[in-house]
Design an enzyme around this catalytic site. Structure first.
Site, PDB file in Angstrom:
ATOM      1  N   LYS A  48       2.712   0.841  10.957  1.00  0.00           N
ATOM      2  CA  LYS A  48       2.901   2.130  10.292  1.00  0.00           C
ATOM      3  C   LYS A  48       2.385   3.267  11.157  1.00  0.00           C
ATOM      4  O   LYS A  48       2.991   4.342  11.228  1.00  0.00           O
ATOM      5  CB  LYS A  48       2.183   2.143   8.942  1.00  0.00           C
ATOM      6  N   GLU A  66       0.860  -1.179   0.000  1.00  0.00           N
ATOM      7  CA  GLU A  66       0.000   0.000   0.000  1.00  0.00           C
ATOM      8  C   GLU A  66       0.895   1.227   0.000  1.00  0.00           C
ATOM      9  O   GLU A  66       1.792   1.336   0.849  1.00  0.00           O
ATOM     10  CB  GLU A  66      -0.901   0.005   1.244  1.00  0.00           C
ATOM     11  N   ARG A  87       4.661 -13.899   9.618  1.00  0.00           N
ATOM     12  CA  ARG A  87       5.218 -12.553   9.548  1.00  0.00           C
ATOM     13  C   ARG A  87       6.395 -12.447  10.509  1.00  0.00           C
ATOM     14  O   ARG A  87       6.540 -13.236  11.443  1.00  0.00           O
ATOM     15  CB  ARG A  87       4.171 -11.505   9.888  1.00  0.00           C
TER      16      ARG A  87
END
Length: 793
Positions: free
Chosen positions: A445, A197, A435
């Site tokens: 973020k 993104e 992950r």
């Protein structure tokens, strides 16, 4: 006499003492054998299997002095330590060792002996003891321990063990399944995609996904698509797309094709209309909090059974971005009460009046009976698909054969397949992997934005950040990162990883090629007169790397007036006839006199060269620099070291990052470096001997700045927060309107920062001295309940 020490890398505890003394004496080579059932030393025709006997045998073979009656006591201590579990008993043993080493360099005599190695090995093999040493309550013991660990021979053991463990992982069943690769994969037909993104910078977690996607695409001689998932105009910017591509290039990752989800907005809109018309989607204006509660409780929305006509009408209002339309969203009609809550009618379209960075606003809408759509294919938008709706559709359209996703999406995999089946599209295989989660590291973020917005770092390329730019700027190589990622393979385990393995791999990459230079701490530098040195400065050419001549050569200035560090000078004893020191790249010298002021600071030294001395027998080998002259200059340098940004190993969902900010995270040391460093280019990796590895970060105000690269040893990656007090200090160059210090509670100001305020800074900037002031409590992780102190009145 030379032997072979066979040991297994999976031994617990690992026989550190035997392995370390083997490499230190050079009398035995290490043979890591995963099939070995124990420890065996084969030397001079005999076999020894007990670690304490192996240590004694190698000490004798290596000529280590061992004439103390206390040696047996240290061997007994080393044997008992692994069996001690009570912290008071462990602490008592550490206290005793610390007291003993307060006025001694080694446990027995003036040199390293078998006693040092056997005790060091026992401490190294205990996780509890290593943890206690990090608390810095035993400074003398820690100094001794760190010295033995820092020896090149010891680091060879650490690197060899890491390599042996990696080799075992590559040959394990897990790695074998990783090598077998993707399900239903055909050579030449595999297509993967990496869908970032464009709302921020790539971090180390994204790096794993990108590397795995490229790995499989190359493995099957297929293709990889880089697709920007640009479906949320509130967060996304064109500049982030540019930086993401730059970050991927830093990782040597290049897609065969670059696309955007926004390229398919028209088709996605058509598919949304199709789902409404087939009764598989409906419009809903239920308030967000109520919708969240209804989904959780398995309650159907009041609009779930609205007519197709009503749903198309509301969707048209959404498309127009009208006052009524912004109240609605579009939901997939999957299930009301499925045990998998991801299947409880998820939102697939929502209205957003902010302009999209690529498509802008919708212009107009044509409405006809039972059919509402934009004016034309080139129209712009006010409605946007969610990731869960757009991703499977675009994957199918673009020909993706295998979608690699972290296993946090596992509950949403059935939703992914439902979207494709509901629209009759080509199916896509999903491949899960875990992950990355590192201790003391934020990958959110939102939380990283907070640090930038509050000026606690100077930008997204700050070396304290886990962004690709940050870790590359701190000296992490692409090769080490790639090895680490591939070693993780298809593991499904959710682990909180230590940084040591990654930095140890990095050291193995940079050590053979990093040129060696010298730098001295400027604080209280000591002038030294060297009797027997050249009257006028002489220049000699020496290799930049003694073990790799291909690295090149450098010029070293020799003269009778030199400089040494205060820390070294304090350790010299006058008239060290029997324990000579070695001036590196020169030879031995004897300290004849030393001047000390009333504060105990050494102000001058006289030495006499003794070049016939055996440098292999000296315990002190020091770096030095010729005093600068008009013809021979030294370089003003700044050496930077960094700590973790947070004081807690893992932040929980309800933790407020403001409560766990490390007070001081940057440490600066002014130094003088030899003139050879002027040849360096920004980004070059070097080693300042006896200090560590550094990456040249550029010149600021005439000073060359070098960032310290951790090498995987405990001391280089341990958090320093426990030793600090004070509040977090904003970085110079950060936002001027920084929020209050993290230690101050101010609920009114929490949650008011927005991503649109985040400055994007990717260039060099000034860095001022950082000192914490005041006090901030350091949180202690514990599952125990709170108890009142019995000494409180």
């Amino acid at each position: 006499m030379s032997g072979v020490l066979t040991l297994t890398p999976t031994a617990s505890p690992f026989p550190w003492a035997a392995a370390a003394i083997a490499t230190y004496t050079g009398n035995a080579t290490l043979n890591f054998d995963t099939a070995a059932k124990g420890l065996t030393l084969e030397i001079d025709g005999s076999k020894v299997t007990a670690e304490d006997e192996i240590v004694q045998t190698l000490a004798k073979a290596g000529g280590l002095s061992d004439d103390s009656a206390r040696t047996a006591a240290y061997f007994a201590l080393a044997k008992s330590l692994p069996t001690v579990t009570a912290f008071p008993e462990i602490t008592a043993a550490l206290d005793s060792l610390d007291d003993h080493l307060a006025y001694r360099t080694f446990l027995v005599g003036h040199d390293i002996t078998a006693a040092d190695w056997i005790v060091w090995g026992a401490l190294k093999g205990s996780v509890k003891i290593i943890g206690l040493l990090k608390n810095n309550k035993h400074p003398h013991l820690l100094r001794w321990f760190s010295h033995l660990e820092s020896l090149e021979s010891t680091q060879q053991v650490v690197a060899g063990l890491a390599e042996a463990k990696s080799a075992k992982a590559r040959s394990s069943k897990t790695a074998a399944s990783f090598a077998l690769g993707l399900q239903n994969a055909k050579e030449g037909e595999v297509v993967t995609r990496f869908p970032p993104e464009p709302s921020g910078y790539l971090h180390i977690g994204h790096a794993k996904a990108a590397m795995l996607n490229q790995y499989f695409a190359k493995m099957y001689k297929g293709k990889m698509i880089i697709r920007f998932d640009d479906t949320n105009p509130s967060k996304e910017r064109t500049e982030f797309e540019e930086t993401i591509l730059e970050d991927l290039a830093l990782l040597d990752i290049h897609g065969d094709k670059i696309t955007h989800t926004s390229d398919y907005f028209d088709q996605l809109y058509e598919y949304a209309l199709q789902m409404i018309k087939t009764g598989k989607a409906y419009a809903d204006d239920t308030p967000q909090e109520q919708m969240r509660k209804e989904r959780w409780d398995g309650i159907a929305s009041k609009h779930r059974d609205d007519s197709v006509e009503d749903n198309l009408k509301h969707f048209a209002e959404m498309t127009a971005g009208s006052e009524e339309g912004i109240k609605w969203c579009l939901r997939a009609k999957i299930s009301v009460d499925n045990p998998n809550k991801a299947l409880r009618d998820p939102v697939i379209y929502r209205t957003n009046l902010l302009p999209h960075h690529r498509t802008g606003y919708v212009i107009s809408v044509v409405m006809s009976q039972c059919d509402y759509r934009p004016l034309s294919a080139s129209s712009k938008w006010k409605v946007y698909p969610t990731y869960d709706f757009a991703c499977p559709i675009v994957d199918s359209i673009e020909g993706v054969t295998h979608a690699l996703r972290t296993n946090e999406y596992r509950d949403r995999n059935p939703q992914y397949h439902w979207m494709i089946e509901a629209l009759g599209l080509r199916p896509v295989n999903i491949w899960d992997f875990s992950r990355l989660n590192f201790i003391y590291t934020l990958l959110s973020k939102r939380k990283l934005h907070w640090f930038v917005d509050n000026g606690l770092v100077r930008g997204w390329d700050d070396p304290r950040f886990p962004t690709v730019r940050g870790i590359r700027r701190r000296g992490l190589t692409v090769e080490a990162l790639r090895q680490f990622m591939l070693a993780q393979g298809p593991s499904q385990a959710i682990l909180l990883l230590e940084w040591d393995t990654l930095w140890t791999l990095n050291k193995k990459v940079i050590d053979p090629i990093a040129p060696r230079f010298w730098a001295l701490n400027k604080v209280n530098l000591v002038p030294v007169t060297v009797k027997g040195g050249p009257e006028k400065p002489e220049i000699k050419t020496v290799p930049k790397h003694k073990k790799n001549p291909e690295v090149g050569e450098k010029k070293t200035v020799y003269c009778s007036q030199i400089l040494v560090e205060q820390e070294d000078a304090v350790s010299f004893e006058d008239n060290e006839e029997h324990v000579q020191i070695t001036l590196m790249d020169w030879g031995n010298a004897i300290v004849r006199s030393k001047s000390v002021n009333e504060s105990g600071v050494v102000t001058g030294i006289e030495m006499e060269l003794h070049l016939d001395g055996d440098f292999r027998k000296t315990k002190k080998k020091i770096t030095w620099l010729a005093q600068p002259t008009a013809e021979h200059h030294l370089v003003e340098a700044t050496l930077l070291d960094h700590d973790y940004l947070i004081t807690k190993k893992k932040l929980e969902e309800n933790d407020d990052v403001k409560d766990f900010v490390t007070p001081v995270t940057e440490f600066r040391e002014e130094a003088l470096a030899d003139a050879n460093v002027r040849e360096l280019k920004k980004g070059d990796i070097i080693q300042f001997e006896r200090k560590g590895y550094y990456i040249y970060d550029g010149t600021v105000d005439g000073r060359m700045e070098f960032i310290h690269i951790p090498d995987g040893r405990a001391a280089s990656i341990a958090s320093k927060a426990a030793l600090q007090t004070g509040v977090a200090t904003p970085a110079e160059g950060g936002k001027k309107e920084a929020a209050p210090p993290p230690a101050i509670e101010d609920n009114q100001q929490r949650g008011q920062l927005t991503s649109s305020e985040t400055p994007v800074e990717t260039k060099m900037y000034k860095m001022a001295k950082v000192y914490g002031e005041g006090e901030v409590p350091t949180p202690v992780e514990t599952k125990m309940y709170k108890m009142k102190n019995v000494y409180d009145v």
